[in-house]
Design a protein around this motif. Structure first.
Motif, mmCIF file in Angstrom:
data_model
loop_
_atom_site.group_PDB
_atom_site.id
_atom_site.type_symbol
_atom_site.label_atom_id
_atom_site.label_comp_id
_atom_site.label_asym_id
_atom_site.label_seq_id
_atom_site.Cartn_x
_atom_site.Cartn_y
_atom_site.Cartn_z
ATOM 1 N N UNK A 90 -22.181 64.211 35.505
ATOM 2 C CA UNK A 90 -20.970 64.896 35.953
ATOM 3 C C UNK A 90 -19.747 64.474 35.152
ATOM 4 N N UNK A 91 -19.943 63.592 34.179
ATOM 5 C CA UNK A 91 -18.851 63.193 33.301
ATOM 6 C C UNK A 91 -18.037 62.013 33.767
ATOM 7 N N UNK A 92 -18.531 61.248 34.745
ATOM 8 C CA UNK A 92 -17.767 60.122 35.271
ATOM 9 C C UNK A 92 -18.266 58.793 34.736
ATOM 10 N N UNK A 93 -17.309 57.880 34.522
ATOM 11 C CA UNK A 93 -17.592 56.516 34.086
ATOM 12 C C UNK A 93 -17.116 55.602 35.209
ATOM 13 N N UNK A 94 -17.991 55.298 36.164
ATOM 14 C CA UNK A 94 -17.587 54.461 37.288
ATOM 15 C C UNK A 94 -17.580 52.991 36.873
ATOM 16 N N UNK A 95 -16.829 52.154 37.598
ATOM 17 C CA UNK A 95 -16.663 50.755 37.188
ATOM 18 C C UNK A 95 -17.976 50.008 36.980
ATOM 19 N N UNK A 96 -18.974 50.242 37.847
ATOM 20 C CA UNK A 96 -20.239 49.526 37.696
ATOM 21 C C UNK A 96 -20.964 49.919 36.417
ATOM 22 N N UNK A 97 -20.730 51.156 35.930
ATOM 23 C CA UNK A 97 -21.323 51.561 34.656
ATOM 24 C C UNK A 97 -20.692 50.775 33.508
ATOM 25 N N UNK A 98 -19.362 50.668 33.537
ATOM 26 C CA UNK A 98 -18.663 49.933 32.482
ATOM 27 C C UNK A 98 -19.040 48.463 32.489
ATOM 28 N N UNK A 99 -19.155 47.866 33.674
ATOM 29 C CA UNK A 99 -19.562 46.461 33.765
ATOM 30 C C UNK A 99 -20.920 46.274 33.097
ATOM 31 N N UNK A 100 -21.857 47.143 33.433
ATOM 32 C CA UNK A 100 -23.186 47.084 32.818
ATOM 33 C C UNK A 100 -23.091 47.185 31.296
ATOM 34 N N UNK A 101 -22.271 48.101 30.795
ATOM 35 C CA UNK A 101 -22.165 48.306 29.360
ATOM 36 C C UNK A 101 -21.612 47.101 28.619
ATOM 37 N N UNK A 102 -20.562 46.504 29.164
ATOM 38 C CA UNK A 102 -19.965 45.340 28.496
ATOM 39 C C UNK A 102 -20.888 44.126 28.535
ATOM 40 N N UNK A 103 -21.517 43.880 29.689
ATOM 41 C CA UNK A 103 -22.419 42.726 29.767
ATOM 42 C C UNK A 103 -23.627 42.947 28.861
#
Length: 509
Positions: free
Chosen positions: A275-288
Motif C-alpha cells: 500500500x506504499x507505507x513505511x511503518x516504523x517497525x519496517x525502518x527499524x528492521x532495515x537499519x538493524x
C-alpha cells in the motif's frame, strides 16, 4: 506528471492509500513522552485508537538495550495479551501485535522499570497478519562478521575506461556532481555494499542485475520481521526503489545509463508495503539488518509513516521515533553511514513553528497539526544522517543549479544539496528508463558518492565520511529559487544548499 508523493519523496509515483480509521479517540498509553522544550507549546495531540478485537502494531523500547531487559519486555507483552513479532536485543526494541484496547497501559504495568516507552505504530489495523511466535534473539553468524576495514584497496576499484553507455550524455546530474570525472579514477569497489531501503529493486533489469547483492537482500515489510524468501525483496507495486538504485549503481556495461558508483553492490532492503507505507517497525528492521550484515552505506528516500513529523511530546510518536533512532545509531556504530532525503513539502525544517503539518497521519484521517522543535522528520533529521536537499538545473541546458521548489530546506539541517529534478534512471516497466523528481532522487547521488568514498578510503568511519562529504561540497550562495521560504545563511553554509553542492571528484581524489 503526477503530483509529488511526499511519503516517498519522488514525483511520477502513484501508490494506493492505506485504510481509513475515522473517529480517533483517546486511549491509555504507557509511553513516556518528552515535554516540549523551552516553554514551547505542545504539539497537536493525535491519539491513536486501539479498540478491543482489532489487531494493532506496537514498538516497545526497553530501558536498557541488553538481552535481560529485552526478555522482561517480551514476557510483559505476553502477560498483557500481545504477541511478540520480532525482537532486536541489540537495541532493546520489541515489535508486538495485540487486539487488547488496554495493551499499552497493561504492558507498562507488567514490565515496570524495564520498559522505557511503548507506542502504537499506525492508526489503522494490521493488514499483513501476525507471524506465529517470536523469532529468537539475533545470534552470531555471517551477518555480524564485518569485513576488515583496514584491508588494502582491491584492484577492482580501478576503472578501465569504456565507451559511454548509450544514455549517459543525458545524465546532466552526473556532470553537475562531477561523477563523470570521478569515474576516471574509480567506479567503486565490489567490497562496498549500499543498502537501498526502499520498495525493492528490479531483479532482472540489465543495468542493475549484476550489481544486486542477493545474499544480503531482505523484505522488512512483513510486520517488521526479516523475510529472506528468494523473491520477498522484489518490487511489487512501486518502481521507486528501482529508480533510486539506478542512480546509485547502474552498471557501466554499454546499456542505458551509468550510476554514481557503477561497480559497487546494492542490497535491496524492502521497507515499503504494497500500500506504499513505511511503518516504523519496517525502518527499524532495515537499519538493524544493514548494520548486522556489514553494509557500508544506506539510502533512505522516504519519511516514516504515518507521521511526516514525529513529536516527542506525543507518547506513541515518541516511542516509534526512539526505536528508529536506536536502530540508526546502532547501525552507525557498526560502520554504516546513512543518506536521507530532506522531503518534498517546501518546509523550513529549522523552524517547525513556521508551518502546519496538514497530512498526518497519512494512513487514516489527517489532523492539522501545530509542531514544535521536538517534532522531527525521520530518519532524515536523526543524528548522524546526511540530510539532502534537491536541486534543479537552472538556467536550462547549463550545469548551474537552484533549489527545487518542492524541496525542504533549513539552516543547520541540510548537509549538502544534489540534483533531484527530472532525473533519468532505471524503472521496472519494460526494464526501461524514466524521469522522476524529488528529494528521493537527490539522496541516492549522495549515497553513491559515499560508496565511492568508502571504496578509496575503506578505513574511514561514518563520522569521518560525513565530515569529508560536507567539507568537500562545492560552496554555493543562496541564489534564486522557486521556493517559498527565503534562503538564509552564508555562501559556505545556508538553508538551501547546506555546505554546498555534492562533489564526487573530491571524494575520490
Amino acid at each position: 506528471m503526477p503530483q509529488l508523493n511526499r511519503r516517498f519523496r519522488a514525483a511520477a509515483l502513484t501508490v494506493a492509500t492505506g485504510l481509513t480509521l475515522a473517529g480517533l479517540s483517546v486511549t491509555g498509553s504507557g509511553a513516556t513522552a518528552a515535554p516540549a522544550a523551552g516553554g514551547e507549546p505542545v504539539s497537536t495531540p493525535v491519539p491513536i485508537s486501539t479498540p478491543d478485537g482489532v489487531v494493532s502494531a506496537y514498538l516497545l523500547n526497553a530501558k536498557h538495550a541488553n538481552p535481560g531487559q529485552t526478555r522482561l519486555v517480551e514476557r510483559a507483552v505476553a502477560k498483557a495479551g500481545g504477541v511478540v513479532v520480532q525482537t532486536w536485543p541489540q537495541i532493546g526494541v520489541v515489535v508486538a501485535h495485540s487486539d487488547r484496547a488496554a495493551f499499552r497501559a497493561d504492558v507498562q504495568a507488567y514490565a515496570g522499570n524495564a520498559l522505557e516507552s511503548v507506542g502504537a505504530t499506525r492508526t489503522v489495523p494490521v493488514t499483513e497478519g501476525t507471524p506465529a511466535g517470536v523469532q529468537a534473539p539475533w545470534g552470531p553468524g555471517k551477518g555480524q562478521v564485518r569485513k576488515s576495514q583496514s584491508s588494502p584497496q582491491h584492484d577492482d576499484t580501478e576503472t578501465t575506461l569504456a565507451a559511454a553507455d548509450p544514455r549517459e550524455a543525458e545524465q546532466w546530474d552526473m556532470q553537475m556532481i562531477k561523477a563523470d570525472q570521478a569515474h576516471q579514477i574509480t567506479d567503486g569497489s565490489r567490497d562496498v555494499v549500499v543498502g537501498v531501503l526502499d520498495s525493492g529493486i528490479d531483479p532482472d533489469h540489465p543495468d542493475l542485475a549484476a550489481n544486486i547483492d542477493v545474499a544480503d537482500s531482505v523484505n522488512c515489510s512483513n510486520a517488521g520481521r526479516p523475510d529472506t524468501s528468494p523473491t520477498g525483496w522484489y518490487p511489487t507495486t512501486s518502481d521507486h526503489g528501482t529508480h533510486v538504485a539506478g542512480t546509485i549503481g547502474a552498471a557501466r556495461n554499454g546499456v542505458g545509463i551509468v550510476g554514481v558508483a557503477p561497480n559497487v553492490r546494492m542490497a535491496s532492503v524492502k521497507v515499503v508495503n504494497d500500500d506504499g507505507f513505511i511503518y516504523p517497525e519496517y525502518a527499524v528492521c532495515g537499519f538493524v539488518w544493514a548494520g548486522a550484515h556489514g553494509m557500508d552505506v544506506t539510502n533512505n528516500s522516504y519519511y516514516v509513516d504515518p507521521f511526516e513529523f514525529y513529536c516527542e511530546d506525543q507518547p506513541d510518536q515518541y516511542a516509534a521515533k526512539e526505536a528508529v533512532r536506536r536502530a540508526v545509531a546502532w547501525s552507525t556504530d557498526q560502520g554504516v553511514v546513512h543518506a536521507a532525503a530532506a522531503g518534498n513539502s517546501s518546509h523550513d525544517l529549522a523552524d517547525k513553528s513556521s508551518f502546519l503539518d496538514e497530512g498526518s497521519p497519512d494512513d487514516g484521517t489527517p489532523v492539522t497539526r501545530t509542531l514544535n522543535s521536538g517534532c522531527q522528520d525521520i530518519p532524515t533529521e536523526l543524528p548522524g544522517v546526511v540530510t539532502v536537499s534537491s536541486l534543479e538545473r537552472f538556467p536550462a541546458g547549463t550545469l548551474e543549479s537552484r533549489l527545487s521548489g518542492f524541496s525542504n530546506r533549513g539552516l543547520g539541517v541540510i548537509d549538502v544539496a544534489a540534483p533531484g529534478s527530472r532525473i533519468l534512471s532505471t524503472i521496472v516497466n519494460g526494464n526501461g528508463y524514466g524521469l522522476k523528481s524529488g528529494t528521493s532522487m537527490a539522496s541516492p547521488h549522495v549515497a553513491g558518492v559515499l560508496a565511492l568514498m568508502k571504496s578509496v578510503h575503506p578505513d574511514w568511519t561514518p563520522a569521518q565520511m560525513v565530515a569529508k562529504l560536507r567539507a568537500q561540497a562545492d560552496d554555493h550562495a543562496c541564489g534564486t529559487s522557486t521556493a517559498g521560504d527565503p534562503c538564509v545563511g552564508t555562501a559556505t553554509d545556508n538553508s538551501y544548499y547546506g555546505e554546498g553542492v555534492l562533489d564526487a571528484l573530491d571524494a575520490v581524489s
